[in-house]
Design an enzyme around this catalytic site. Structure first.
Site, mmCIF file in Angstrom:
data_model
loop_
_atom_site.group_PDB
_atom_site.id
_atom_site.type_symbol
_atom_site.label_atom_id
_atom_site.label_comp_id
_atom_site.label_asym_id
_atom_site.label_seq_id
_atom_site.Cartn_x
_atom_site.Cartn_y
_atom_site.Cartn_z
ATOM 1 N N GLY A 186 35.058 37.740 40.925
ATOM 2 C CA GLY A 186 36.047 37.939 39.874
ATOM 3 C C GLY A 186 37.435 38.072 40.474
ATOM 4 O O GLY A 186 37.580 38.452 41.632
ATOM 5 N N GLN A 235 45.991 40.800 40.672
ATOM 6 C CA GLN A 235 45.637 40.521 42.073
ATOM 7 C C GLN A 235 46.307 39.261 42.594
ATOM 8 O O GLN A 235 46.339 39.039 43.802
ATOM 9 C CB GLN A 235 44.123 40.357 42.223
ATOM 10 N N CYS A 273 36.339 44.261 46.999
ATOM 11 C CA CYS A 273 37.471 43.785 46.196
ATOM 12 C C CYS A 273 38.383 42.962 47.094
ATOM 13 O O CYS A 273 38.663 43.370 48.224
ATOM 14 C CB CYS A 273 38.224 44.982 45.628
ATOM 15 N N LEU A 274 38.851 41.824 46.583
ATOM 16 C CA LEU A 274 39.725 40.969 47.385
ATOM 17 C C LEU A 274 41.033 41.681 47.732
ATOM 18 O O LEU A 274 41.681 41.329 48.715
ATOM 19 C CB LEU A 274 40.030 39.668 46.629
ATOM 20 N N HIS A 320 34.807 46.253 36.737
ATOM 21 C CA HIS A 320 35.668 46.184 37.925
ATOM 22 C C HIS A 320 36.949 45.398 37.611
ATOM 23 O O HIS A 320 38.058 45.847 37.916
ATOM 24 C CB HIS A 320 34.877 45.532 39.070
ATOM 25 N N GLU A 321 36.781 44.218 36.982
ATOM 26 C CA GLU A 321 37.954 43.371 36.714
ATOM 27 C C GLU A 321 38.866 43.997 35.665
ATOM 28 O O GLU A 321 40.085 43.940 35.789
ATOM 29 C CB GLU A 321 37.520 41.967 36.286
ATOM 30 N N HIS A 333 41.226 46.569 36.978
ATOM 31 C CA HIS A 333 42.435 46.027 37.613
ATOM 32 C C HIS A 333 43.586 45.905 36.618
ATOM 33 O O HIS A 333 44.749 46.038 36.995
ATOM 34 C CB HIS A 333 42.149 44.628 38.185
HETATM 35 NI NI NI Z 1 38.773 43.773 42.660
#
Ligand code: NI
Length: 176
Positions: free
Chosen positions: A49, A54, A102-103, A144-145, A148
């Site tokens: 995701g 991000q 997480c990226l 999670h997304e 953000h």
């Molecule tokens: Ni993330």
């Protein structure tokens, strides 16, 4: 399509509440291109995701996908999904612990409690509203997304910071 630069924690955009998308722009070329670029960026970095903050865009948009071979998204996986102005409602009291990364927090993993089942209401890439019920890993990725979009990362949800690990060390020591 383009691969977008991923913002890491420390960049204010990751910690800033994103703004609602004006639904009338969704089907426009610029917004559709943003969606394509987010999907391409997710694939490039092998994420499941990506949320717009991000990639330095302060809008309430996320994309997700769990490949069929992943093992966590059920046998068929979860196809590429677009979440615009999403709302998430827990449908279970039960929360389950599982590993997240997480990226925007490269190389690290930690155990994060998430609701096991949620209802997602959002607009799709055609601008039309949809509702779905997700459970397990799919529900986890949605939570999670969507976190953000409020400037939250999984670290904020962890109950035991001692589980925070570098991925390679976690793999090394979890091997039996
Ligand atoms: Ni993330």
């Amino acid at each position: 399509m383009s691969i977008l630069k991923v913002a890491r924690i420390g960049h204010p955009v990751v910690r800033t509440r994103a703004k609602n998308v004006d639904p009338t722009v969704i089907t426009g070329r610029d917004f559709q291109r943003l969606l394509d670029d987010m999907v391409e960026t997710m694939h490039e970095y092998h994420g499941v995701g990506v949320a717009a903050p991000q990639v330095h865009v302060g809008l309430r948009v996320a994309v997700l996908q769990v490949p069929a071979g992943d093992g966590r998204g059920g046998r068929r996986g979860v196809p590429v999904s677009v979440l615009i102005n999403p709302t998430v409602t827990p449908l279970s009291k039960k929360r389950v612990l599982d590993i997240e990364g997480c990226l925007s927090v490269p190389d690290l993993r930690g155990l994060v409690p998430r609701f096991d089942k949620v209802r997602l209401e959002a607009l799709g890439r055609d601008g039309k509203p949809y509702t779905l019920v997700a459970s397990g890993f799919h529900a986890r990725v949605i939570q999670h997304e969507c976190d953000h979009l409020d400037g939250n990362v999984y670290l904020d949800r962890m109950e035991d910071m001692k589980t925070l690990s570098f991925l390679d060390e976690m793999e090394r020591f979890s091997r039996r």
